[in-house]
Design a protein around this motif. Structure first.
Motif, PDB file in Angstrom:
ATOM      1  N   UNK A 125       0.830  -1.202   0.000  1.00 35.12           N
ATOM      2  CA  UNK A 125       0.000   0.000   0.000  1.00 35.12           C
ATOM      3  C   UNK A 125       0.865   1.252   0.000  1.00 35.12           C
ATOM      4  N   UNK A 126       1.968   1.196   0.755  1.00 37.16           N
ATOM      5  CA  UNK A 126       2.890   2.331   0.788  1.00 37.16           C
ATOM      6  C   UNK A 126       3.690   2.421  -0.508  1.00 37.16           C
ATOM      7  N   UNK A 127       4.203   1.281  -0.972  1.00 38.07           N
ATOM      8  CA  UNK A 127       5.059   1.264  -2.157  1.00 38.07           C
ATOM      9  C   UNK A 127       4.312   1.671  -3.424  1.00 38.07           C
ATOM     10  N   UNK A 128       3.009   1.387  -3.481  1.00 37.52           N
ATOM     11  CA  UNK A 128       2.219   1.653  -4.687  1.00 37.52           C
ATOM     12  C   UNK A 128       1.349   2.897  -4.560  1.00 37.52           C
ATOM     13  N   UNK A 134      -4.267   2.236  -8.362  1.00 38.46           N
ATOM     14  CA  UNK A 134      -3.807   0.892  -8.017  1.00 38.46           C
ATOM     15  C   UNK A 134      -4.335   0.544  -6.627  1.00 38.46           C
ATOM     16  N   UNK A 135      -4.944  -0.610  -6.516  1.00 36.75           N
ATOM     17  CA  UNK A 135      -5.582  -0.973  -5.250  1.00 36.75           C
ATOM     18  C   UNK A 135      -4.995  -2.267  -4.709  1.00 36.75           C
ATOM     19  N   UNK A 136      -4.693  -2.272  -3.412  1.00 36.95           N
ATOM     20  CA  UNK A 136      -4.219  -3.467  -2.725  1.00 36.95           C
ATOM     21  C   UNK A 136      -5.359  -3.975  -1.850  1.00 36.95           C
ATOM     22  N   UNK A 147      -5.076  -3.912 -11.091  1.00 43.44           N
ATOM     23  CA  UNK A 147      -4.522  -2.970 -12.063  1.00 43.44           C
ATOM     24  C   UNK A 147      -5.551  -2.520 -13.092  1.00 43.44           C
ATOM     25  N   UNK A 148      -6.802  -2.942 -12.946  1.00 39.20           N
ATOM     26  CA  UNK A 148      -7.786  -2.695 -13.996  1.00 39.20           C
ATOM     27  C   UNK A 148      -7.979  -1.207 -14.291  1.00 39.20           C
ATOM     28  N   UNK A 149      -7.883  -0.361 -13.261  1.00 37.04           N
ATOM     29  CA  UNK A 149      -8.097   1.079 -13.470  1.00 37.04           C
ATOM     30  C   UNK A 149      -6.798   1.872 -13.526  1.00 37.04           C
ATOM     31  N   UNK A 153       0.338   3.244 -19.031  1.00 38.00           N
ATOM     32  CA  UNK A 153       1.767   3.542 -18.906  1.00 38.00           C
ATOM     33  C   UNK A 153       2.303   3.206 -17.515  1.00 38.00           C
ATOM     34  N   UNK A 154       1.419   3.222 -16.509  1.00 39.72           N
ATOM     35  CA  UNK A 154       1.870   2.991 -15.135  1.00 39.72           C
ATOM     36  C   UNK A 154       1.788   1.528 -14.720  1.00 39.72           C
ATOM     37  N   UNK A 155       1.039   0.724 -15.445  1.00 40.15           N
ATOM     38  CA  UNK A 155       0.835  -0.669 -15.014  1.00 40.15           C
ATOM     39  C   UNK A 155       2.133  -1.474 -14.958  1.00 40.15           C
ATOM     40  N   UNK A 156       3.017  -1.401 -15.961  1.00 41.04           N
ATOM     41  CA  UNK A 156       4.272  -2.161 -15.858  1.00 41.04           C
ATOM     42  C   UNK A 156       5.097  -1.768 -14.629  1.00 41.04           C
ATOM     43  N   UNK A 157       5.070  -0.491 -14.271  1.00 43.39           N
ATOM     44  CA  UNK A 157       5.811  -0.033 -13.093  1.00 43.39           C
ATOM     45  C   UNK A 157       5.203  -0.636 -11.830  1.00 43.39           C
ATOM     46  N   UNK A 158       3.871  -0.627 -11.757  1.00 45.07           N
ATOM     47  CA  UNK A 158       3.195  -1.182 -10.584  1.00 45.07           C
ATOM     48  C   UNK A 158       3.457  -2.678 -10.453  1.00 45.07           C
ATOM     49  N   UNK A 159       3.464  -3.378 -11.568  1.00 40.33           N
ATOM     50  CA  UNK A 159       3.743  -4.817 -11.534  1.00 40.33           C
ATOM     51  C   UNK A 159       5.183  -5.085 -11.090  1.00 40.33           C
ATOM     52  N   UNK A 160       6.117  -4.272 -11.566  1.00 48.46           N
ATOM     53  CA  UNK A 160       7.517  -4.453 -11.180  1.00 48.46           C
ATOM     54  C   UNK A 160       7.699  -4.203  -9.686  1.00 48.46           C
TER      55      UNK A 160
END
Length: 282
Positions: A125-128, A134-136, A147-149, A153-160
């Motif tokens: 929650x803190x890191x993302x 992005x919801x945890x 990651x649906x919403x 461009x930000x999804x690959x970063x959130x996944x990493x």
């Protein structure tokens, strides 16, 4: 594509095979995923509800004494039980918790690692926090990162970031798995929806037909658990699957459930009457 995975055929093309299975069956078990199966996928998981036709069809099956109806979901048990009424059995957190016969069983390793899931969800929650939308979701025994919403461009970063955090703080105790626009964190154990379906089916008489309907990667273990003696129905496209047949959408699921509740149950009842007659004449 493996020997057990091929593009599933449209349900109408496999209906005759299912009829033959039901005609030889002693009973019927219908196991159902929730999101993407009974309820359309929505951007906000908190707003997901089953379609009216699916709700009515599940209620009719649950009221039929010839049918055992179960919900097998990745949602937490308490969450999914509040979203669909009727079935006598519920499996939550991909089968890590199973409610049946008036009791709730929780996988012992999942119970022991719940505190680690809670800690990891807090860290994520803190890191993302800087990733838009992005919801945890902390489901106690597992965690889901949605990651649906999230902007493309930000999804690959959130996944990493998610993978790095899980690798660093989860160690060998926790594992990461994929789904539709999500990543799932859970205990690193060989357990999934297929195991829950096997437990549900084991409580039924021999020669009971088992049908499982689901839409996601996590449903593949359940398809493998029921096929080929039972029937796996995948909701979605024709990519390779362990399910033998498919329908396009939750709207089409309602048609399948209605057919099972009318023609399917009558075929099972007819099979039971035929066996009784044979026993009486011996």
């Amino acid at each position: 594509m493996t020997a057990t995975e091929s593009p599933p055929r449209p349900f109408d093309e496999r209906r005759s095979q299912l009829r033959a299975t039901l005609e030889a069956a002693a009973g019927l078990v219908v196991c159902l995923d929730f999101d993407g199966t009974l309820a359309p996928i929505v951007d906000d998981p908190d707003t997901a509800v089953p379609t009216e036709r699916n709700r009515d069809a599940v209620a009719a099956l649950a009221d039929d004494p010839r049918v055992t109806t179960a919900i097998v979901s990745g949602r937490a048990l308490r969450d999914v039980r509040e979203r669909i009424d009727g079935p006598s059995i519920y499996a939550g957190n991909h089968g890590l918790e199973l409610a049946r016969k008036g009791t709730v069983a929780v996988h012992p390793i999942a119970r022991k690692r719940a505190a680690q899931i809670d800690r990891l969800c807090s860290i994520l929650e803190t890191a993302l926090r800087s990733v838009p939308n992005c919801r945890v979701e902390n489901k106690r025994l597992t965690g889901t990162i949605h990651f649906r919403s999230v902007p493309a461009a930000a999804e690959p970063i959130a996944r990493r970031i998610t993978r790095e955090v899980v690798d660093r703080f989860g160690g060998d105790a926790l594992a990461l798995s994929t789904g539709k626009r999500i990543l799932e964190i859970g205990p690193n154990v060989r357990w999934g929806k297929g195991n829950a379906v096997e437990l549900i089916a084991a409580d039924e008489p021999p020669e009971t037909a088992v049908v499982y309907i689901g839409d996601d990667v996590t449903d593949e273990s359940a398809f493998r658990a029921v096929e080929p003696d039972g029937t796996g129905i995948r909701v979605g496209g024709d990519s390779p699957s362990s399910a033998s047949c498919r329908v396009e959408s939750p709207a089409a699921v309602a048609s399948v459930l209605s057919w099972l509740g009318s023609t399917g149950t009558e075929l099972v009842a007819r099979s039971g009457r035929s066996r009784s007659t044979c026993l009486e004449t011996q």
